[in-house]
Motif scaffolding. Structure first.
Motif, PDB file in Angstrom:
ATOM      1  N   LEU A  11       0.861  -1.183   0.000  1.00 41.44           N
ATOM      2  CA  LEU A  11       0.000   0.000   0.000  1.00 41.44           C
ATOM      3  C   LEU A  11       0.891   1.224   0.000  1.00 41.44           C
ATOM      4  CD1 LEU A  11      -2.711   1.511   0.344  1.00 41.44           C
ATOM      5  CD2 LEU A  11      -2.491   1.133   2.819  1.00 41.44           C
ATOM      6  N   ASN A  12       0.716   2.113  -0.981  1.00 39.42           N
ATOM      7  CA  ASN A  12       1.573   3.279  -1.158  1.00 39.42           C
ATOM      8  C   ASN A  12       0.787   4.570  -1.005  1.00 39.42           C
ATOM      9  OD1 ASN A  12       3.979   1.709  -2.530  1.00 39.42           O
ATOM     10  ND2 ASN A  12       2.144   1.118  -3.660  1.00 39.42           N
ATOM     11  N   TYR A  13       1.441   5.588  -0.479  1.00 36.90           N
ATOM     12  CA  TYR A  13       0.838   6.916  -0.357  1.00 36.90           C
ATOM     13  C   TYR A  13       1.867   7.963  -0.762  1.00 36.90           C
ATOM     14  CZ  TYR A  13      -1.451  11.010   1.777  1.00 36.90           C
ATOM     15  OH  TYR A  13      -2.024  12.235   2.006  1.00 36.90           O
ATOM     16  N   LEU A  14       1.583   8.678  -1.843  1.00 37.21           N
ATOM     17  CA  LEU A  14       2.435   9.774  -2.291  1.00 37.21           C
ATOM     18  C   LEU A  14       1.905  11.055  -1.659  1.00 37.21           C
ATOM     19  CD1 LEU A  14       4.746  10.841  -4.046  1.00 37.21           C
ATOM     20  CD2 LEU A  14       3.122  11.023  -5.943  1.00 37.21           C
ATOM     21  N   VAL A  15       2.641  11.583  -0.697  1.00 41.79           N
ATOM     22  CA  VAL A  15       2.189  12.753   0.056  1.00 41.79           C
ATOM     23  C   VAL A  15       2.479  14.030  -0.717  1.00 41.79           C
ATOM     24  CG1 VAL A  15       2.375  14.013   2.237  1.00 41.79           C
ATOM     25  CG2 VAL A  15       2.614  11.515   2.203  1.00 41.79           C
ATOM     26  N   SER A  16       3.698  14.168  -1.209  1.00 39.75           N
ATOM     27  CA  SER A  16       4.071  15.375  -1.946  1.00 39.75           C
ATOM     28  C   SER A  16       5.169  15.041  -2.946  1.00 39.75           C
ATOM     29  CB  SER A  16       4.547  16.469  -0.977  1.00 39.75           C
ATOM     30  OG  SER A  16       5.717  16.067  -0.288  1.00 39.75           O
ATOM     31  N   ASP A  36      -2.301  10.743  -3.834  1.00 39.97           N
ATOM     32  CA  ASP A  36      -2.774   9.464  -4.348  1.00 39.97           C
ATOM     33  C   ASP A  36      -2.340   8.297  -3.471  1.00 39.97           C
ATOM     34  OD1 ASP A  36      -4.070  10.582  -6.481  1.00 39.97           O
ATOM     35  OD2 ASP A  36      -2.537  10.055  -7.970  1.00 39.97           O
ATOM     36  N   LEU A  37      -3.270   7.352  -3.321  1.00 34.59           N
ATOM     37  CA  LEU A  37      -3.020   6.050  -2.698  1.00 34.59           C
ATOM     38  C   LEU A  37      -3.157   4.974  -3.763  1.00 34.59           C
ATOM     39  CD1 LEU A  37      -5.454   6.371   0.333  1.00 34.59           C
ATOM     40  CD2 LEU A  37      -2.982   6.205   0.589  1.00 34.59           C
ATOM     41  N   TRP A  74      -7.633 -12.423  -3.113  1.00 35.13           N
ATOM     42  CA  TRP A  74      -7.810 -10.984  -3.314  1.00 35.13           C
ATOM     43  C   TRP A  74      -7.004 -10.474  -4.507  1.00 35.13           C
ATOM     44  CZ3 TRP A  74      -7.350  -8.017   2.013  1.00 35.13           C
ATOM     45  CH2 TRP A  74      -8.521  -8.233   2.750  1.00 35.13           C
ATOM     46  N   GLN A  75      -7.636  -9.606  -5.263  1.00 36.29           N
ATOM     47  CA  GLN A  75      -6.964  -8.792  -6.259  1.00 36.29           C
ATOM     48  C   GLN A  75      -7.284  -7.341  -5.886  1.00 36.29           C
ATOM     49  OE1 GLN A  75      -5.044 -10.096  -8.515  1.00 36.29           O
ATOM     50  NE2 GLN A  75      -4.828  -8.720 -10.252  1.00 36.29           N
ATOM     51  N   LEU A  76      -6.299  -6.587  -5.417  1.00 38.20           N
ATOM     52  CA  LEU A  76      -6.541  -5.225  -4.940  1.00 38.20           C
ATOM     53  C   LEU A  76      -6.782  -4.269  -6.102  1.00 38.20           C
ATOM     54  CD1 LEU A  76      -6.432  -4.306  -1.881  1.00 38.20           C
ATOM     55  CD2 LEU A  76      -5.510  -6.562  -2.359  1.00 38.20           C
ATOM     56  N   THR A  77      -7.716  -3.329  -5.913  1.00 39.49           N
ATOM     57  CA  THR A  77      -8.116  -2.410  -6.978  1.00 39.49           C
ATOM     58  C   THR A  77      -7.928  -0.942  -6.612  1.00 39.49           C
ATOM     59  OG1 THR A  77     -10.407  -2.371  -6.169  1.00 39.49           O
ATOM     60  CG2 THR A  77      -9.845  -4.051  -7.809  1.00 39.49           C
ATOM     61  N   LEU A  78      -7.327  -0.660  -5.461  1.00 40.86           N
ATOM     62  CA  LEU A  78      -7.115   0.733  -5.048  1.00 40.86           C
ATOM     63  C   LEU A  78      -6.105   1.375  -5.988  1.00 40.86           C
ATOM     64  CD1 LEU A  78      -7.588   3.009  -2.999  1.00 40.86           C
ATOM     65  CD2 LEU A  78      -5.796   1.991  -1.584  1.00 40.86           C
ATOM     66  N   ASN A  79      -6.511   2.408  -6.708  1.00 40.16           N
ATOM     67  CA  ASN A  79      -5.680   2.936  -7.780  1.00 40.16           C
ATOM     68  C   ASN A  79      -5.820   4.447  -7.942  1.00 40.16           C
ATOM     69  OD1 ASN A  79      -3.843   2.779  -9.938  1.00 40.16           O
ATOM     70  ND2 ASN A  79      -5.489   2.584 -11.443  1.00 40.16           N
ATOM     71  N   ALA A 107      -6.514   8.423  -8.026  1.00 42.12           N
ATOM     72  CA  ALA A 107      -7.639   9.341  -8.156  1.00 42.12           C
ATOM     73  C   ALA A 107      -8.918   8.656  -8.608  1.00 42.12           C
ATOM     74  CB  ALA A 107      -7.268  10.464  -9.129  1.00 42.12           C
ATOM     75  N   ALA A 108      -8.802   7.644  -9.467  1.00 42.95           N
ATOM     76  CA  ALA A 108     -10.000   6.947  -9.939  1.00 42.95           C
ATOM     77  C   ALA A 108     -10.746   6.299  -8.777  1.00 42.95           C
ATOM     78  CB  ALA A 108      -9.612   5.894 -10.975  1.00 42.95           C
ATOM     79  N   SER A 109     -10.011   5.688  -7.858  1.00 43.90           N
ATOM     80  CA  SER A 109     -10.640   5.062  -6.691  1.00 43.90           C
ATOM     81  C   SER A 109     -11.209   6.107  -5.737  1.00 43.90           C
ATOM     82  CB  SER A 109      -9.631   4.185  -5.956  1.00 43.90           C
ATOM     83  OG  SER A 109      -9.191   3.130  -6.780  1.00 43.90           O
ATOM     84  N   SER A 110     -10.533   7.253  -5.652  1.00 43.52           N
ATOM     85  CA  SER A 110     -11.022   8.341  -4.802  1.00 43.52           C
ATOM     86  C   SER A 110     -12.381   8.838  -5.274  1.00 43.52           C
ATOM     87  CB  SER A 110     -10.009   9.495  -4.794  1.00 43.52           C
ATOM     88  OG  SER A 110     -10.499  10.588  -4.048  1.00 43.52           O
ATOM     89  N   LYS A 111     -12.576   8.894  -6.577  1.00 42.58           N
ATOM     90  CA  LYS A 111     -13.854   9.361  -7.125  1.00 42.58           C
ATOM     91  C   LYS A 111     -14.952   8.311  -6.953  1.00 42.58           C
ATOM     92  CE  LYS A 111     -11.746  12.396 -10.590  1.00 42.58           C
ATOM     93  NZ  LYS A 111     -11.531  12.638 -12.048  1.00 42.58           N
ATOM     94  N   THR A 112     -14.576   7.051  -7.090  1.00 43.11           N
ATOM     95  CA  THR A 112     -15.565   5.977  -7.021  1.00 43.11           C
ATOM     96  C   THR A 112     -15.997   5.679  -5.591  1.00 43.11           C
ATOM     97  OG1 THR A 112     -14.532   4.984  -8.976  1.00 43.11           O
ATOM     98  CG2 THR A 112     -16.044   3.607  -7.728  1.00 43.11           C
ATOM     99  N   HIS A 113     -15.031   5.702  -4.665  1.00 44.34           N
ATOM    100  CA  HIS A 113     -15.315   5.360  -3.261  1.00 44.34           C
ATOM    101  C   HIS A 113     -14.665   6.408  -2.348  1.00 44.34           C
ATOM    102  CE1 HIS A 113     -16.800   1.440  -4.558  1.00 44.34           C
ATOM    103  NE2 HIS A 113     -15.681   1.271  -5.252  1.00 44.34           N
ATOM    104  N   PRO A 114     -15.174   7.641  -2.353  1.00 47.14           N
ATOM    105  CA  PRO A 114     -14.497   8.718  -1.630  1.00 47.14           C
ATOM    106  C   PRO A 114     -14.349   8.482  -0.137  1.00 47.14           C
ATOM    107  CG  PRO A 114     -16.688   9.408  -2.356  1.00 47.14           C
ATOM    108  CD  PRO A 114     -16.391   8.117  -3.035  1.00 47.14           C
ATOM    109  N   GLN A 115     -15.376   7.934   0.526  1.00 51.88           N
ATOM    110  CA  GLN A 115     -15.300   7.750   1.972  1.00 51.88           C
ATOM    111  C   GLN A 115     -14.313   6.646   2.341  1.00 51.88           C
ATOM    112  OE1 GLN A 115     -16.754   9.718   4.481  1.00 51.88           O
ATOM    113  NE2 GLN A 115     -15.146   8.561   5.528  1.00 51.88           N
ATOM    114  N   ALA A 116     -14.387   5.518   1.637  1.00 50.15           N
ATOM    115  CA  ALA A 116     -13.463   4.418   1.920  1.00 50.15           C
ATOM    116  C   ALA A 116     -12.031   4.831   1.610  1.00 50.15           C
ATOM    117  CB  ALA A 116     -13.850   3.186   1.094  1.00 50.15           C
ATOM    118  N   TYR A 117     -11.850   5.579   0.547  1.00 54.22           N
ATOM    119  CA  TYR A 117     -10.516   6.071   0.173  1.00 54.22           C
ATOM    120  C   TYR A 117      -9.956   6.960   1.282  1.00 54.22           C
ATOM    121  CZ  TYR A 117      -6.943   7.998  -3.023  1.00 54.22           C
ATOM    122  OH  TYR A 117      -5.763   8.377  -3.629  1.00 54.22           O
TER     123      TYR A 117
END
Length: 212
Positions: free
Chosen positions: A39-44, A63-64, A105-110, A112-122
């Motif tokens: 799981l990756n998080y690009l802060v800046s 982005d995550l 499991w096949q993870l799908t967190l990707n 900005a696209a995931s942020s728009k689709t599932h904003p609260q979970a993201y």
């Protein structure tokens, strides 16, 4: 191009490996893989090019994204940028012990696209990850470890409920015994030069079969 098995420092008694980009080095990471989900998080920084199994994605600050187990991946970006990035590599034995279904499991967190689709979970995944990051800045006591685990478990629940799909029939190896045998050999000899042809010859299969 040499593909490496990435080794990241394990934190005692926590079921994940934590990494944080070293500001004294550039952001470029050679192709590598590891056993667990990342799981990756690009802060800046700026646009980061992230390649998984030959497919390039671009991630931007905020982005995550996840990288599935055993997937070869690499990263590249401008060297003059001040990058802040961190993340976790989840211990696969722990994950499958706690959640047996996660083997499929096949993870799908990707990003900005995931942020728009599932904003609260993201947002929830990001908050749990940031909290774990902040807690790890202090010495890990027994109570702090439990606090970290509480956020880690919630992160897994959100990933599992929102950002996973089952592996399709075409992505499941038709020869699980061969897969396990080859992965064991790679894990044991990851520090040595390894290529597909050598492994195929060692296990008496074609390169096509090995890649599948």
């Amino acid at each position: 191009m040499k593909i490496l098995h990435e080794t990241v420092q394990t934190i005692p008694r926590l079921p994940f490996k934590y990494y944080e980009h070293d500001p004294l080095t550039d952001i470029n990471v050679a192709p590598h893989w590891h056993q667990g989900i990342e799981l990756n998080y690009l802060v800046s920084g700026t646009t980061l090019k992230f390649v998984t199994d030959g497919q390039t994605n671009e991630y931007r600050p905020g982005d995550l994204w996840t990288t599935n187990r055993r997937v070869v991946h690499s990263a590249s970006g401008p060297t003059e940028v001040d990058w802040v990035e961190f993340g976790l590599i989840i211990d696969d034995d722990f994950l499958q012990t706690q959640i047996p279904a996660s083997a499929n499991w096949q993870l799908t967190l990707n990003g900005a696209a995931s942020s728009k689709t599932h904003p609260q979970a993201y947002a929830d995944v990001r908050q749990q990850l940031v909290t774990i990051h902040d807690l790890l800045t202090t010495p890990t006591t027994d109570l702090l470890r439990l606090q970290i685990l509480s956020h880690f478990y919630q992160l897994l629940v959100t990933l599992g409920q929102t950002f996973t799909v089952p592996l399709t029939a075409t992505t499941v190896s038709p020869n699980l015994t061969l897969t396990d045998t080859v992965m064991t050999a790679i894990n044991q000899h990851y520090a040595e030069p390894i290529d597909g042809n050598t492994l195929a010859e060692q296990f008496h299969v074609s390169l096509t079969t090995l890649n599948q």
